[in-house]
Motif scaffolding. Structure first.
Motif, mmCIF file in Angstrom:
data_model
loop_
_atom_site.group_PDB
_atom_site.id
_atom_site.type_symbol
_atom_site.label_atom_id
_atom_site.label_comp_id
_atom_site.label_asym_id
_atom_site.label_seq_id
_atom_site.Cartn_x
_atom_site.Cartn_y
_atom_site.Cartn_z
ATOM 1 N N ARG A 57 0.244 -11.503 -1.389
ATOM 2 C CA ARG A 57 -0.670 -10.779 -0.509
ATOM 3 C C ARG A 57 -1.389 -9.668 -1.261
ATOM 4 O O ARG A 57 -0.801 -8.980 -2.095
ATOM 5 C CB ARG A 57 0.073 -10.171 0.683
ATOM 6 N N PHE A 58 -2.672 -9.506 -0.892
ATOM 7 C CA PHE A 58 -3.518 -8.498 -1.518
ATOM 8 C C PHE A 58 -4.188 -7.609 -0.483
ATOM 9 O O PHE A 58 -4.369 -8.000 0.668
ATOM 10 C CB PHE A 58 -4.628 -9.165 -2.338
ATOM 11 N N ASP A 59 -4.596 -6.446 -0.940
ATOM 12 C CA ASP A 59 -5.489 -5.545 -0.220
ATOM 13 C C ASP A 59 -6.861 -5.801 -0.833
ATOM 14 O O ASP A 59 -7.051 -5.625 -2.041
ATOM 15 C CB ASP A 59 -5.050 -4.098 -0.436
ATOM 16 N N GLY A 60 -7.807 -6.260 -0.023
ATOM 17 C CA GLY A 60 -9.147 -6.572 -0.513
ATOM 18 C C GLY A 60 -9.996 -5.318 -0.628
ATOM 19 O O GLY A 60 -10.474 -4.799 0.378
ATOM 20 N N TRP A 65 -8.784 -6.732 -6.347
ATOM 21 C CA TRP A 65 -7.647 -7.104 -5.514
ATOM 22 C C TRP A 65 -6.486 -6.177 -5.862
ATOM 23 O O TRP A 65 -6.088 -6.100 -7.021
ATOM 24 C CB TRP A 65 -7.215 -8.540 -5.795
ATOM 25 N N TRP A 93 -5.333 -12.213 1.635
ATOM 26 C CA TRP A 93 -5.470 -10.759 1.787
ATOM 27 C C TRP A 93 -5.263 -10.393 3.242
ATOM 28 O O TRP A 93 -5.751 -11.051 4.147
ATOM 29 C CB TRP A 93 -6.785 -10.264 1.218
#
Length: 157
Positions: A57-60, A65, A93
């Motif tokens: 999982r990412f924070d866009g 990223w 994300w």
């Protein structure tokens, strides 16, 4: 040995050039091409071996990223993901900066692999998660609207 008083201007120029070289040297990645920051403290793009079955999982963020999970990528910007060929993973994300983003998995020619791409949205959700089996043709994960900053390498072993 050059004395400070003999040629002050030359001495100062040399000191500035040396300091500048030291700063630039810390900006090189392992290939010496200036794309990393020379460390693995959460600010670079370090490699992370990801266990099969892991949710990635990412924070866009338009700047890149930012890794959220697993813990191996937490706080890393555009980390290199080392995956096992033939194993299953999810990637996506779940947080963002309000800009339009998507996530795509591309090959080394820049083409999307096996239609692994999401629509561009400004509010992430379940539709921004891709399920896939790692294959050797996978080379990078990318946000299409921000492909110069939001791009990370995939290595399949």
């Amino acid at each position: 040995m050059t004395r400070f008083t003999t040629n002050r201007r030359t001495f100062l120029k040399g000191a500035v050039a040396t300091a500048g070289t030291a700063v630039v040297a810390g900006c090189n990645d392992d290939n010496g091409n200036g794309n990393g920051n020379g460390d693995d403290d959460g600010n670079g793009n370090g490699e992370a071996a990801i266990e099969p079955g892991t949710d990635i999982r990412f924070d866009g963020q338009t700047a890149g990223w930012e890794g959220l999970e697993p813990s191996e990528i937490e706080g890393e910007q555009n980390p290199t993901l080392v995956l096992e060929e033939g194993e299953s993973y999810t990637i996506g994300w779940t947080e963002g900066d309000g800009s339009l983003h998507n996530i795509e998995i591309r090959d080394d020619g820049g083409d999307v692999v096996d239609d692994l791409q999401t629509d561009e949205v400004d509010d992430p959700g379940d539709d921004q998660i891709l399920e896939f089996e790692a294959s050797s043709e996978m080379a990078e994960y990318v946000c299409d609207p921000h492909e110069t900053t939001m791009v990370g390498e995939i290595q399949v072993e």
